[in-house]
Motif scaffolding. Structure first.
Motif, mmCIF file in Angstrom:
data_model
loop_
_atom_site.group_PDB
_atom_site.id
_atom_site.type_symbol
_atom_site.label_atom_id
_atom_site.label_comp_id
_atom_site.label_asym_id
_atom_site.label_seq_id
_atom_site.Cartn_x
_atom_site.Cartn_y
_atom_site.Cartn_z
ATOM 1 N N ILE A 34 0.858 -1.192 0.000
ATOM 2 C CA ILE A 34 0.000 0.000 0.000
ATOM 3 C C ILE A 34 0.889 1.236 0.000
ATOM 4 O O ILE A 34 1.680 1.455 0.927
ATOM 5 C CB ILE A 34 -0.951 -0.003 1.204
ATOM 6 N N ARG A 35 0.733 2.052 -1.019
ATOM 7 C CA ARG A 35 1.651 3.170 -1.243
ATOM 8 C C ARG A 35 1.614 4.200 -0.110
ATOM 9 O O ARG A 35 2.642 4.761 0.263
ATOM 10 C CB ARG A 35 1.323 3.845 -2.579
ATOM 11 N N ARG A 36 0.445 4.478 0.434
ATOM 12 C CA ARG A 36 0.339 5.543 1.438
ATOM 13 C C ARG A 36 1.049 5.187 2.744
ATOM 14 O O ARG A 36 1.272 6.066 3.582
ATOM 15 C CB ARG A 36 -1.128 5.878 1.717
ATOM 16 N N PHE A 37 1.405 3.926 2.922
ATOM 17 C CA PHE A 37 2.160 3.521 4.107
ATOM 18 C C PHE A 37 3.669 3.540 3.873
ATOM 19 O O PHE A 37 4.436 3.305 4.819
ATOM 20 C CB PHE A 37 1.743 2.115 4.548
ATOM 21 N N GLN A 38 4.098 3.806 2.656
ATOM 22 C CA GLN A 38 5.523 3.712 2.327
ATOM 23 C C GLN A 38 6.241 5.027 2.633
ATOM 24 O O GLN A 38 6.837 5.659 1.775
ATOM 25 C CB GLN A 38 5.690 3.308 0.866
ATOM 26 N N GLN A 39 6.177 5.426 3.882
ATOM 27 C CA GLN A 39 6.878 6.607 4.371
ATOM 28 C C GLN A 39 8.228 6.194 4.952
ATOM 29 O O GLN A 39 8.488 5.019 5.175
ATOM 30 C CB GLN A 39 6.026 7.320 5.422
ATOM 31 N N HIS A 40 9.071 7.198 5.196
ATOM 32 C CA HIS A 40 10.424 6.900 5.641
ATOM 33 C C HIS A 40 10.438 6.142 6.962
ATOM 34 O O HIS A 40 11.171 5.158 7.124
ATOM 35 C CB HIS A 40 11.228 8.196 5.762
ATOM 36 N N ASN A 41 9.645 6.594 7.929
ATOM 37 C CA ASN A 41 9.596 5.907 9.224
ATOM 38 C C ASN A 41 9.094 4.476 9.070
ATOM 39 O O ASN A 41 9.596 3.550 9.715
ATOM 40 C CB ASN A 41 8.691 6.674 10.196
ATOM 41 N N ASN A 42 8.104 4.312 8.202
ATOM 42 C CA ASN A 42 7.537 2.984 8.003
ATOM 43 C C ASN A 42 8.508 2.042 7.304
ATOM 44 O O ASN A 42 8.458 0.823 7.516
ATOM 45 C CB ASN A 42 6.240 3.079 7.199
ATOM 46 N N ILE A 43 9.378 2.587 6.467
ATOM 47 C CA ILE A 43 10.388 1.752 5.814
ATOM 48 C C ILE A 43 11.336 1.161 6.859
ATOM 49 O O ILE A 43 11.711 -0.020 6.794
ATOM 50 C CB ILE A 43 11.177 2.565 4.765
ATOM 51 N N LEU A 44 11.701 1.962 7.848
ATOM 52 C CA LEU A 44 12.596 1.483 8.901
ATOM 53 C C LEU A 44 11.907 0.464 9.803
ATOM 54 O O LEU A 44 12.515 -0.526 10.213
ATOM 55 C CB LEU A 44 13.105 2.675 9.722
ATOM 56 N N THR A 45 10.641 0.705 10.128
ATOM 57 C CA THR A 45 9.916 -0.280 10.934
ATOM 58 C C THR A 45 9.618 -1.540 10.127
ATOM 59 O O THR A 45 9.559 -2.641 10.683
ATOM 60 C CB THR A 45 8.607 0.313 11.474
ATOM 61 N N LEU A 46 9.444 -1.382 8.810
ATOM 62 C CA LEU A 46 9.287 -2.553 7.944
ATOM 63 C C LEU A 46 10.552 -3.403 7.976
ATOM 64 O O LEU A 46 10.481 -4.641 7.987
ATOM 65 C CB LEU A 46 8.978 -2.112 6.515
ATOM 66 N N ASN A 47 11.697 -2.767 7.999
ATOM 67 C CA ASN A 47 12.962 -3.481 8.113
ATOM 68 C C ASN A 47 12.988 -4.323 9.384
ATOM 69 O O ASN A 47 13.342 -5.515 9.357
ATOM 70 C CB ASN A 47 14.111 -2.471 8.112
ATOM 71 N N PHE A 48 12.586 -3.741 10.491
ATOM 72 C CA PHE A 48 12.529 -4.478 11.762
ATOM 73 C C PHE A 48 11.529 -5.633 11.685
ATOM 74 O O PHE A 48 11.803 -6.745 12.159
ATOM 75 C CB PHE A 48 12.134 -3.525 12.900
ATOM 76 N N SER A 49 10.385 -5.377 11.073
ATOM 77 C CA SER A 49 9.343 -6.398 10.981
ATOM 78 C C SER A 49 9.789 -7.574 10.112
ATOM 79 O O SER A 49 9.565 -8.740 10.457
ATOM 80 C CB SER A 49 8.056 -5.781 10.422
ATOM 81 N N LEU A 50 10.438 -7.290 8.984
ATOM 82 C CA LEU A 50 10.915 -8.356 8.103
ATOM 83 C C LEU A 50 12.048 -9.153 8.756
ATOM 84 O O LEU A 50 12.162 -10.368 8.558
ATOM 85 C CB LEU A 50 11.381 -7.766 6.767
ATOM 86 N N ILE A 51 12.883 -8.465 9.527
ATOM 87 C CA ILE A 51 13.915 -9.173 10.288
ATOM 88 C C ILE A 51 13.271 -10.139 11.280
ATOM 89 O O ILE A 51 13.727 -11.280 11.447
ATOM 90 C CB ILE A 51 14.825 -8.159 11.020
ATOM 91 N N THR A 52 12.198 -9.689 11.907
ATOM 92 C CA THR A 52 11.466 -10.552 12.832
ATOM 93 C C THR A 52 10.909 -11.781 12.115
ATOM 94 O O THR A 52 11.014 -12.911 12.610
ATOM 95 C CB THR A 52 10.321 -9.767 13.492
#
Length: 285
Positions: A34-52
């Motif tokens: 979802i494009r509207r969630f692809q903000q800078h902060n969310n990219i970093l939290t996505l990194n943490f989530s994918l690592i999990t």
């Protein structure tokens, strides 16, 4: 053979791991598609989530394979691969939090610099995190080339604890001190006598959001430390001694419960994500 308590703890460990995996995937999928969630902060939290997600998949597979065939990890080459992967997934949890903290620190202190607000800065932070974690993980090959055994090595236990717990804790503490000093010095700027302090609305909003995120990061890291410190200390303290499997499993379940709390907390922090999922569940999206 495991006794009844150990068997229950092992099943509980798998159940909690599956819950972590489900919540992490539920959080990651909207951020990816979802494009509207692809903000800078969310990219970093996505990194943490994918690592999990990657970490839980690895550990579930590892424990299932070990229980099915306990001789599969005797090979020297398999041990070398496992040491690298285990060190990598251990480092990435704390490193991802440090990365978010560094990104936020630079954004607060250099708020008027466009570079620190750009996606390029986010990519640099992520690349630096992964490169450093990979380098530190591949250093475990130094031992693997000498000894073919898969048993825990004392220096490797210390190495993992220093790199995944002690150094990140020091780094995050220093970053938080720098941010708090900057915020406090900014709030104590001398205003002209007889005039009310004038703060731009945009800067004021950014400060509130950044401080809120800073407190949130401190909370997440404290939960991580509470959950994983006992699990790191047990092999260090009991090295060369016999320890009941049930004790290790109890602290292992504790660490997974803390990680589950962190993943669930991501939903409470991200209000847009929480609202989207609520609307989706009740067919209002």
């Amino acid at each position: 053979m495991m006794n009844t308590i150990e068997h229950i703890l092992w099943i509980l460990q798998i159940v909690v791991a599956v819950l972590i995996l489900c919540f992490a995937l539920l959080y990651s999928i909207p951020l990816i598609f979802i494009r509207r969630f692809q903000q800078h902060n969310n990219i970093l939290t996505l990194n943490f989530s994918l690592i999990t997600v990657a970490s839980v998949i690895y550990w579930i597979s590892y424990f299932v394979i070990i229980q099915a065939n306990q001789t599969i990890v005797i090979s020297k080459h398999i041990c070398a691969i496992l040491n690298i992967i285990q060190t990598l997934v251990t480092l990435q949890f704390s490193f991802s939090i440090v990365t978010i903290s560094i990104h936020r620190c630079c954004l607060i202190i250099y708020y008027n610099k466009f570079f620190f607000k750009s996606k390029r800065w986010v990519i640099i932070c992520l690349c630096a995190q992964w490169i450093l974690a990979l380098i530190l993980s591949f250093l475990t090959l130094i031992y693997s080339e000498v000894k073919p055994l898969c048993s825990e090595v004392y220096w490797l236990i210390i190495y993992r604890m220093v790199t995944s717990m002690i150094i990140p804790t020091i780094a995050i503490s220093i970053i938080n001190i720098v941010i708090f000093n900057h915020v406090r010095s900014s709030s104590r700027r001398v205003q002209p006598q007889g005039q009310f302090p004038v703060v731009p609305v945009q800067e004021q909003k950014i400060s509130r959001r950044d401080i809120y995120l800073l407190r949130h990061l401190i909370f997440i890291f404290c939960i991580y430390i509470i959950g994983w410190t006992p699990l790191c200390l047990i092999p260090l303290i009991t090295y060369g001694r016999y320890i009941e499997l049930s004790i290790y499993l109890i602290f292992s379940v504790l660490s997974e419960l803390c990680l589950l709390c962190v993943v669930i907390d991501l939903f409470f922090y991200n209000h847009d994500m929480k609202k989207y999922l609520i609307n989706l569940i009740f067919h209002r999206a």
